[in-house]
Design an enzyme around this catalytic site. Structure first.
Site, PDB file in Angstrom:
ATOM      1  N   HIS A  95       0.688  -1.215   0.160  1.00  0.00           N
ATOM      2  CA  HIS A  95      -0.029   0.108   0.131  1.00  0.00           C
ATOM      3  C   HIS A  95       0.876   1.297  -0.060  1.00  0.00           C
ATOM      4  O   HIS A  95       1.916   1.302   0.280  1.00  0.00           O
ATOM      5  CB  HIS A  95      -0.966   0.112   1.130  1.00  0.00           C
ATOM      6  CG  HIS A  95      -0.225   0.403   2.719  1.00  0.00           C
ATOM      7  ND1 HIS A  95       0.550  -0.434   3.152  1.00  0.00           N
ATOM      8  CD2 HIS A  95       0.175   1.798   3.145  1.00  0.00           C
ATOM      9  CE1 HIS A  95       1.216   0.342   4.414  1.00  0.00           C
ATOM     10  NE2 HIS A  95       0.921   1.418   4.045  1.00  0.00           N
ATOM     11  N   ALA A 135      21.628  -4.643  -2.033  1.00  0.00           N
ATOM     12  CA  ALA A 135      21.155  -4.083  -0.623  1.00  0.00           C
ATOM     13  C   ALA A 135      21.030  -2.644  -1.159  1.00  0.00           C
ATOM     14  O   ALA A 135      21.456  -2.161  -1.820  1.00  0.00           O
ATOM     15  CB  ALA A 135      22.417  -4.428   0.194  1.00  0.00           C
ATOM     16  N   LYS A 141       9.751  -0.659  -9.827  1.00  0.00           N
ATOM     17  CA  LYS A 141       9.324  -1.248 -11.103  1.00  0.00           C
ATOM     18  C   LYS A 141       9.661  -2.748 -11.192  1.00  0.00           C
ATOM     19  O   LYS A 141      10.404  -3.299 -10.159  1.00  0.00           O
ATOM     20  CB  LYS A 141       9.536  -0.527 -12.304  1.00  0.00           C
ATOM     21  CG  LYS A 141      11.279  -0.631 -12.443  1.00  0.00           C
ATOM     22  CD  LYS A 141      11.699   0.169 -13.728  1.00  0.00           C
ATOM     23  CE  LYS A 141      13.022   0.585 -13.712  1.00  0.00           C
ATOM     24  NZ  LYS A 141      13.627   1.192 -14.780  1.00  0.00           N
ATOM     25  N   ARG A 155      18.374   0.488 -11.140  1.00  0.00           N
ATOM     26  CA  ARG A 155      18.524   0.376 -12.457  1.00  0.00           C
ATOM     27  C   ARG A 155      18.965  -1.120 -12.674  1.00  0.00           C
ATOM     28  O   ARG A 155      19.467  -1.720 -11.756  1.00  0.00           O
ATOM     29  CB  ARG A 155      19.655   1.223 -12.877  1.00  0.00           C
ATOM     30  CG  ARG A 155      20.879   1.032 -12.282  1.00  0.00           C
ATOM     31  CD  ARG A 155      22.229   2.093 -12.851  1.00  0.00           C
ATOM     32  NE  ARG A 155      23.245   1.963 -12.204  1.00  0.00           N
ATOM     33  CZ  ARG A 155      24.255   1.019 -12.838  1.00  0.00           C
ATOM     34  NH1 ARG A 155      24.009   0.212 -13.682  1.00  0.00           N
ATOM     35  NH2 ARG A 155      25.264   0.882 -11.990  1.00  0.00           N
TER      36      ARG A 155
END
Length: 168
Positions: A95, A135, A141, A155
């Site tokens: 959430h 880490a 995404k 990335r």
């Protein structure tokens, strides 16, 4: 874009309206179980607590390290595959409460995934099988299967193919 459901609110910010979105008693129960699990030294017991009381889908031989913080409001939206490692002090959120809306999204972590310590996983992301998250990463995404990712912002460091070539 992360796969989240957006729920608009009016008036005070969405966190101020928290108990319109989730039961106070559910939050209290989840808080208690999560705090016990965070310090539980026995991985089988920890996984049982997550499955039995929080309704999380946790695969066999998955290891949640000390101090992992799973979503206190919607832990049932978290799935972790088999034989994965969730590193020390990692936070897994399903959430986000914002000013004008709150968002909910499932978090799906595949099989044999390695999540490094102090990582934050945001709602609505999928981490593919055999992926590695370094880490301190903020996972905002999806992570492809077999990839090695890291950083903030996250990335791609190595693709699955590049990881396989490194092993040769």
């Amino acid at each position: 874009m992360r796969n989240t459901e957006r729920h608009r609110v009016s008036g005070a910010n969405s966190l101020w309206q928290i108990y319109k979105t989730v039961s106070f008693w559910k939050v209290m129960k989840n808080f208690t179980i999560i705090q016990i699990a965070r310090y539980m030294p026995f991985l089988k017991v920890k996984n049982w607590l997550y499955r039995a009381f929080l309704k999380m889908n946790v695969g066999g031989q998955t290891a949640f390290a000390l101090m992992v913080m799973v979503d206190i409001m919607f832990p049932e939206k978290i799935t972790v595959g088999r034989n994965s490692i969730i590193g020390y002090n990692t936070t897994i959120l399903a959430h986000e409460y914002l000013i004008d809306e709150y968002r909910l999204g499932e978090v799906i972590i595949g099989n044999e995934v390695m999540i490094g310590a102090n990582t934050t996983i945001l709602p609505g992301v999928k981490i593919g099988d055999r992926a590695i998250v370094s880490a301190g990463t903020v996972v905002h995404k999806d992570v492809p299967a077999g990839a090695f990712v890291g950083g903030n912002p996250m990335r791609l460091i190595y693709t699955k193919e590049e990881m396989e070539n490194r092993k040769k």
